[in-house]
Design a protein around this motif. Structure first.
Motif, PDB file in Angstrom:
ATOM      1  N   LEU A 391       0.812  -1.226   0.000  1.00 50.47           N
ATOM      2  CA  LEU A 391       0.000   0.000   0.000  1.00 50.47           C
ATOM      3  C   LEU A 391       0.840   1.267   0.000  1.00 50.47           C
ATOM      4  O   LEU A 391       0.510   2.237  -0.690  1.00 50.47           O
ATOM      5  CB  LEU A 391      -0.923   0.009   1.213  1.00 50.47           C
ATOM      6  N   PHE A 392       1.928   1.278   0.780  1.00 49.01           N
ATOM      7  CA  PHE A 392       2.651   2.523   1.022  1.00 49.01           C
ATOM      8  C   PHE A 392       4.118   2.492   0.575  1.00 49.01           C
ATOM      9  O   PHE A 392       4.833   3.477   0.740  1.00 49.01           O
ATOM     10  CB  PHE A 392       2.610   2.871   2.529  1.00 49.01           C
ATOM     11  N   GLY A 393       4.555   1.372   0.014  1.00 51.54           N
ATOM     12  CA  GLY A 393       5.962   1.259  -0.318  1.00 51.54           C
ATOM     13  C   GLY A 393       6.781   0.848   0.905  1.00 51.54           C
ATOM     14  O   GLY A 393       6.254   0.730   2.012  1.00 51.54           O
ATOM     15  N   THR A 394       8.065   0.660   0.700  1.00 52.12           N
ATOM     16  CA  THR A 394       8.899   0.128   1.774  1.00 52.12           C
ATOM     17  C   THR A 394       9.945   1.125   2.272  1.00 52.12           C
ATOM     18  O   THR A 394      10.870   0.743   2.986  1.00 52.12           O
ATOM     19  CB  THR A 394       9.612  -1.159   1.310  1.00 52.12           C
ATOM     20  N   GLU A 395       9.795   2.390   1.907  1.00 51.12           N
ATOM     21  CA  GLU A 395      10.791   3.382   2.312  1.00 51.12           C
ATOM     22  C   GLU A 395      10.369   4.188   3.541  1.00 51.12           C
ATOM     23  O   GLU A 395      11.214   4.618   4.320  1.00 51.12           O
ATOM     24  CB  GLU A 395      11.096   4.340   1.151  1.00 51.12           C
ATOM     25  N   GLY A 396       9.067   4.393   3.710  1.00 53.42           N
ATOM     26  CA  GLY A 396       8.603   5.240   4.806  1.00 53.42           C
ATOM     27  C   GLY A 396       8.266   4.450   6.058  1.00 53.42           C
ATOM     28  O   GLY A 396       8.527   3.249   6.173  1.00 53.42           O
ATOM     29  N   LEU A 397       7.651   5.147   7.032  1.00 55.13           N
ATOM     30  CA  LEU A 397       7.245   4.537   8.291  1.00 55.13           C
ATOM     31  C   LEU A 397       5.745   4.244   8.263  1.00 55.13           C
ATOM     32  O   LEU A 397       4.968   4.987   7.657  1.00 55.13           O
ATOM     33  CB  LEU A 397       7.567   5.468   9.466  1.00 55.13           C
ATOM     34  N   VAL A 398       5.344   3.173   8.919  1.00 54.45           N
ATOM     35  CA  VAL A 398       3.942   2.770   8.922  1.00 54.45           C
ATOM     36  C   VAL A 398       3.431   2.682  10.360  1.00 54.45           C
ATOM     37  O   VAL A 398       4.207   2.693  11.324  1.00 54.45           O
ATOM     38  CB  VAL A 398       3.743   1.414   8.202  1.00 54.45           C
ATOM     39  N   SER A 399       2.130   2.561  10.487  1.00 53.56           N
ATOM     40  CA  SER A 399       1.497   2.504  11.805  1.00 53.56           C
ATOM     41  C   SER A 399       1.974   1.281  12.598  1.00 53.56           C
ATOM     42  O   SER A 399       2.138   0.192  12.044  1.00 53.56           O
ATOM     43  CB  SER A 399      -0.024   2.440  11.647  1.00 53.56           C
ATOM     44  N   PRO A 400       2.144   1.431  13.921  1.00 53.51           N
ATOM     45  CA  PRO A 400       2.511   0.282  14.758  1.00 53.51           C
ATOM     46  C   PRO A 400       1.422  -0.780  14.831  1.00 53.51           C
ATOM     47  O   PRO A 400       1.688  -1.913  15.236  1.00 53.51           O
ATOM     48  CB  PRO A 400       2.774   0.913  16.136  1.00 53.51           C
ATOM     49  N   LEU A 401       0.203  -0.416  14.411  1.00 54.51           N
ATOM     50  CA  LEU A 401      -0.904  -1.371  14.479  1.00 54.51           C
ATOM     51  C   LEU A 401      -0.690  -2.570  13.549  1.00 54.51           C
ATOM     52  O   LEU A 401      -1.247  -3.649  13.795  1.00 54.51           O
ATOM     53  CB  LEU A 401      -2.222  -0.673  14.145  1.00 54.51           C
ATOM     54  N   TRP A 402       0.091  -2.386  12.473  1.00 52.60           N
ATOM     55  CA  TRP A 402       0.375  -3.533  11.603  1.00 52.60           C
ATOM     56  C   TRP A 402       1.113  -4.631  12.375  1.00 52.60           C
ATOM     57  O   TRP A 402       0.765  -5.810  12.286  1.00 52.60           O
ATOM     58  CB  TRP A 402       1.214  -3.093  10.394  1.00 52.60           C
ATOM     59  N   LEU A 403       2.122  -4.229  13.129  1.00 52.18           N
ATOM     60  CA  LEU A 403       2.857  -5.203  13.932  1.00 52.18           C
ATOM     61  C   LEU A 403       1.976  -5.811  15.017  1.00 52.18           C
ATOM     62  O   LEU A 403       2.037  -7.013  15.276  1.00 52.18           O
ATOM     63  CB  LEU A 403       4.080  -4.542  14.568  1.00 52.18           C
TER      64      LEU A 403
END
Length: 497
Positions: A391-403
């Motif tokens: 969804l967002f690519g692998t360069e930025g930061l994502v929500s901790p809710l995924w983990l």
């Protein structure tokens, strides 16, 4: 020891006193609580200690190499359980083996708390590997001694015991990492040493009153001649290994990559050898042999499960450190705190699963069905981790809710598979190889992490989506395959559900 004698041991254990379970469960619950506190507290910060730069208090090891070392370390910790089970069965009995293992683990954490760089790191790893191999499978085996083979409380008892493991695993990253943030990595490792000391205190002070004769016997004792021969062979072998290792490392043959490959090979060969040895032994009956054949697919399923679950400590730890927003509703936190999420879910859900099994009684899913569903959930936990990259690519930061969601899925799988696997092992194990079969159960984790030592090298930002997707789909496929063949395998279990 014959089944009759095992029944006599069971009768010496006070059968009421800990949530409707045998009183000895209290002793083993808190012994394992503190042992896991020490182990998981250390592991929560260990990978960061390895790959953080020297100026940040770390050792500056390459990130992929650090992940591979973590997998090797985890594999050897559980691989050594084979030795621990053999020592308990042939030499010391489970209770004494547990005590000596705890002493070695505590010493290992003390060494790691010293600012002696990579030398202390690898020496402490060796002590903890041996100590955990002596302690962990034998504590679980004593839990099995608390119940008769037909006691319906057995699965619930193992679930409660599993809660103790995860209560320690939940608190330790919070406390150890908190100390680390204030006083550095070595102070955090010192806290882990204190945890193991407290576990030893609980075990020594309460075992006589609560455990009866559980763990006091040697199932398959050596004769005097066998002992003399064993000590000679063991002494010469140890000296030979040390000398060969020194020579190989001096001339450059023994590198970390070479060693990780050796561990991977051992992780595959050792369980094959053990199954072959037990199946050929004249000490097991025809029914025990049939049950052992049924145990093989359970073993393979558990290997795949642990290969995924254990990556939470290195691959997902790196994801937490490098790909996750470390704040939530204005609260900032350390990436090491994600290591408390998995045990927190287990603490919350284990009583629910235990009560479900008790309520369903004989109507609950079979062991094979639980394993199948557990493996599917483990696969889904990695498939979920594909989504942020897609969804967002692998360069930025994502929500901790995924983990958090990934950990929730793997915990559901763990509660379906792990405590049930412990219980099934005690029921399916041949009497003459009781502790060694429990060690074989812990080899599932060792083999899974031995394989991980090779595959984690393929994880980085560029391969993130493919890595999570392929690994997750493999687990789901084998989970469904086990479900398809569950009825045929059930016949081999000879009445054990």
């Amino acid at each position: 020891m014959a089944d009759f004698d095992r029944d006599q041991v069971y009768k010496t254990v006070p059968q009421k006193g800990f949530f409707g379970n045998p009183k000895g469960l209290f002793t083993l619950f808190f012994t394992e609580f503190w042992e896991r506190f020490s182990y998981y507290g250390m592991r929560a910060i260990l990978i960061y200690y390895m790959y953080y730069s020297v100026k940040d208090g770390g050792l500056g090891i390459d990130e992929k190499m650090a992940s591979s070392i973590m997998a090797i370390y985890g594999s050897l910790v559980y691989m050594s359980g084979v030795i621990g089970g053999w020592i308990a069965d042939r030499l010391l009995g489970t209770s004494r083996t547990v005590f000596y293992g705890g002493v070695l683990i505590m010493t290992g954490h003390i060494v790691l708390s010293l600012p002696a760089g990579a030398t202390a790191l690898f020496f402490s790893m060796g002590l903890i590997v041996i100590g955990t191999g002596l302690l962990k499978p034998n504590v679980s085996n004593i839990v099995g001694d608390l119940y008769s083979k037909t006691d319906n409380r057995r699965d619930a008892g193992f679930s409660i015991f599993y809660t103790g493991i995860n209560a320690g695993a939940f608190l330790s990253p919070i406390i150890v990492d908190g100390v680390r943030l204030q006083a550095g990595f070595h102070a955090g490792f010192a806290v882990a040493a204190v945890g193991m000391f407290l576990g030893l205190v609980v075990f020594v002070l309460t075992k006589k009153k609560n455990l009866g004769q559980a763990g006091q016997y040697v199932l398959n004792p050596m004769s005097k001649e066998e002992r003399v021969r064993f000590y000679k062979v063991a002494s010469f072998s140890l000296v030979g290994i040390v000398v060969l290792g020194w020579i190989a490392s001096t001339i450059g043959w023994l590198t970390i990559n070479t060693f990780s490959f050796i561990v991977t090979i051992l992780g595959v060969i050792i369980p094959i050898f053990y199954f072959y040895f037990m199946l050929r032994s004249p000490k097991i009956t025809s029914d025990e042999k049939s049950r052992l054949y049924a145990y093989i697919p359970l073993f393979l399923a558990a290997v795949i499960f642990w290969a995924i679950q254990e990556q939470g400590t290195y691959v997902l730890s790196k994801f937490a450190d490098q790909r996750t927003e470390l704040s939530f509703f204005g609260y900032e936190f350390s990436p090491a705190l994600f290591q408390s999420v998995n045990p927190l879910f287990i603490i919350a859900l284990a009583p629910v699963f235990a009560s479900i099994w008790i309520k369903l009684g004989d109507r609950q899913p079979t062991t094979l069905q639980k394993f199948s569903f557990g493996l599917v959930f483990a696969g889904l936990s990695f498939i979920v981790m594909m989504v942020p990259g897609l969804l967002f690519g692998t360069e930025g930061l994502v929500s901790p809710l995924w983990l958090v969601f990934s950990f929730l899925l793997v915990v559901i799988g763990e509660l379906l598979l792990s405590p049930v696997g412990l219980s099934a092992t005690t029921k399916l194990a041949p009497s003459a190889f009781s502790a060694q079969t429990m060690s074989l159960w812990f080899m599932t984790n060792a083999t899974g992490q031995a394989v991980n030592a090779q595959i984690v090298k393929f994880y980085d930002r560029d391969t993130e989506v493919m890595y999570f997707g392929i690994t997750g789909l493999v687990a789901v496929f084998f989970g469904l395959l086990l479900l398809v063949f569950s009825k045929k395998l059930q016949v081999l279990m000879k009445g054990i559900r």
